[in-house]
Design a protein around this motif. Structure first.
Motif: not given
Lengths: 401, 401
Positions: A77-81
């Motif tokens: 999720v962090g990778l997409e944020t």
């Protein structure tokens, strides 16, 4: 040669249960994660007993695999944020985080006191109403391809704030419980530590990566960049626990840092198989912790219903009021997105049980409430998200699993 | 909320140790796996003690992660192996498997008897000389991009035969030990079960998939085919233990079956990140089991040297003679490929120790021998493979990690 036999059977049961549960849920137009949690309940001690309580206790292989699963999920999720996107919603996220803690804490405390607990115990019980578990919501947002929406950014930002406040609150109620009084200086130090960690790692790390990530372009192998960021993920997950935060906060920050690199897209693709293998363990283990036998009386069921309603409504109010500036539809999405309590409520309840503050029944009810909120949220969230899709934002792969 | 702290630190240590060890090994022109095993020895109980003996005991989270790692590794190797190719080398692989068991068993038994053990104990000790651990060799072959070479097919086929024979041999020596005499009918049943399992699953499964694998083409997600074959991998790994075989045999068969599907290429790509995350746990845990303190006397070191030499030479002779029809260069590759004993020798030695057959020193020496063969093989194998590259077969990505 064959010592690993039993654990392999268990891994197989958990994994296949998740696949079957997920498939059934999707055919019923529900998010796959609901099916995985329900499958966990079915194979767990409460129904089939294929997974025993000893196998899902803290520190067991299944528990660790579940932890790795949720850590990787928040990393993804962090990778997409992007940090920039989070900053844009910073104020709203802060409001949502604060109100989303205060309202449930207040309503939970009043309920507990109304049920005959003295105030110091009531506040401890109230603390179990507080902490949002970002894992469930993140998975639903990801399944619906909605991670790029403003509401999602608000929810994720608020989840970080929420975790800091929940940790402080837990510190306070434990101190009150011990009759020690509140050590304001100590609390301030804890707060500063947590905020400092997040600011230095999140903001600093992201800046460093944006400035220069070419050292990750090792020619040797397309997977050494992945190995490096996975090491970062495990490392920050550990360090964030040292600051009293949940491991998933560190994992989320690691992903956010990695999202600033040139390998962001490749990393996103490479992380998908890791999620496919490991996140089912988190959701099935979560579901298997539901102890149906403790809820076999009408009185307990009514109490569970009331507690769950309070938990949902209070979080909804907090999240809704905090994000009202986005409009009522988006505020509803944010409110529901903050509802799931997941494993954090379970852990606080466990602390309360071993400290003698919670009765076994209250414990079972708080645990069941945490898991019920986790099961109720995904379909509602999916529904509200679809309803507000008119915002004109990119929504891709609506049934991604 | 923070119960997972310790285990996260351990995971981080293991993972980062593997990365550092692998990097150093590659700079020294050694296969990365050697560095990972050595790193395990360094962070393990013998040197730094960052990983305790309790953390790597059977059934612990690290042990289970290591098991998952090696299961996935052999699954990935299976994915690159076609049944047709294995059939072509069937006879040679069979010879290598049989001779590679008989020669070490004979030489190990003679050595043990010469060192004062009675014949029934000597045969038990000899059994620990027998079983090749396919994991180490498979990783080296993969690192060198040599899985498509004839020698590799022979080694993998022979490893399956080897595992069946080693299992039978262990049954025999345990019976002799108990003074029960040998139950030939029982052994025959075990043999038929194992061979039947491999034939039905391997040959039957591959045929079914070649005939029709379109049901794996689910439109829902690019990862549901992966989830299905991972479930197959875990399931067959478990079932193969029921037939007395190592879990990795079932995982290898699952990969071989999946290699017949239309998704083979996508699956191969998706498996790589799983290997990047999980195989380091296998090699670091393997390395951390080396107990240097048991080998602190000159006498023990000389004995270890002799035992290791016997283990290497005997397997080399068996593998070399069995594959002589491929020419002496290829036969040398096959011979060295069969040398590593890895965890299987360790497990037999543990059985012997708890049965009172092995002295603690013999136990430590057998374990150290198993791991030494695992450490010595990769560079030698890499060297012999490069030397025989003239075969005209495809060798890609020589330094893939």
């Amino acid at each position: 040669m064959h010592h690993a036999s039993d654990i392999l059977l268990t891994l197989f049961i958990v994994f296949i249960a998740a696949q079957i549960g997920g498939e059934i849920a999707q055919r019923l137009k529900l998010p796959g994660v609901v099916g995985e949690i329900a499958a966990g309940c079915v194979v767990g001690p409460s129904v089939l007993g294929w997974i025993t309580p000893e196998q899902i206790a803290s520190g067991t292989p299944l528990d660790v695999l579940a932890e790795i699963g949720v850590v990787l999920l928040l990393f993804a999720v962090g990778l997409e944020t992007r940090l920039e996107d989070l900053k844009k919603v910073g104020k709203v996220a802060f409001l949502v985080g604060v109100l989303g803690v205060l309202v449930p804490f207040g309503m939970g405390g009043v309920w507990a006191h109304g049920n005959g607990f003295d105030w110091s115990r009531s506040l401890f019980i109230a603390a179990a109403f507080v902490a949002t578990s970002a894992g469930i919501t993140a998975r639903v947002l990801q399944e619906l391809g909605a991670l790029q929406r403003t509401e999602s950014k608000v929810i994720l930002g608020a989840a970080v704030i929420d975790d800091i406040l929940a940790m402080l609150l837990l510190g306070v109620v434990v101190s009150i419980q011990g009759g020690e009084g509140i050590d304001l200086m100590h609390l301030l130090a804890v707060l500063l530590g947590a905020v400092g960690f997040i600011a230095v790692i999140g903001v600093g790390g992201a800046r460093v990566m944006r400035w220069n990530s070419s050292w990750l372009d090792t020619p040797r192998s397309p997977h050494s960049a992945l190995a490096i960021v996975l090491a970062l993920c495990l490392g920050l997950a550990y360090v964030s626990t040292l600051f009293g935060l949940a491991a998933i906060i560190g994992a989320f920050l690691a992903g956010m840092i990695a999202s600033e690199t040139r390998q962001q897209h490749a990393l996103e693709k490479q992380t998908q198989p890791l999620l496919a293998l490991l996140t089912p363990f988190f959701f099935v283990v979560t579901g298997s912790k539901i102890d149906l036998s403790q809820l076999a009386s009408l009185e307990a069921d009514i109490m569970l219903l009331v507690v769950t309603l309070i938990a949902i409504v209070s979080k909804l109010i907090g999240g809704f009021l905090g994000s009202l500036s986005l409009g009522t539809r988006s505020a509803t999405v944010v409110g529901f997105g903050m509802v799931p309590r997941g494993e954090v409520g379970v852990v606080i309840a466990s602390l309360g049980l071993s400290a003698g503050v919670f009765t076994p029944q209250i414990y079972a009810i708080i645990v069941a409430m945490s898991l019920l909120t986790a099961m109720v949220t995904p379909p509602v969230l999916a529904w509200t998200l679809r309803r507000t899709r008119a915002n004109g934002e990119k929504v891709e792969a609506p049934e991604l699993r």
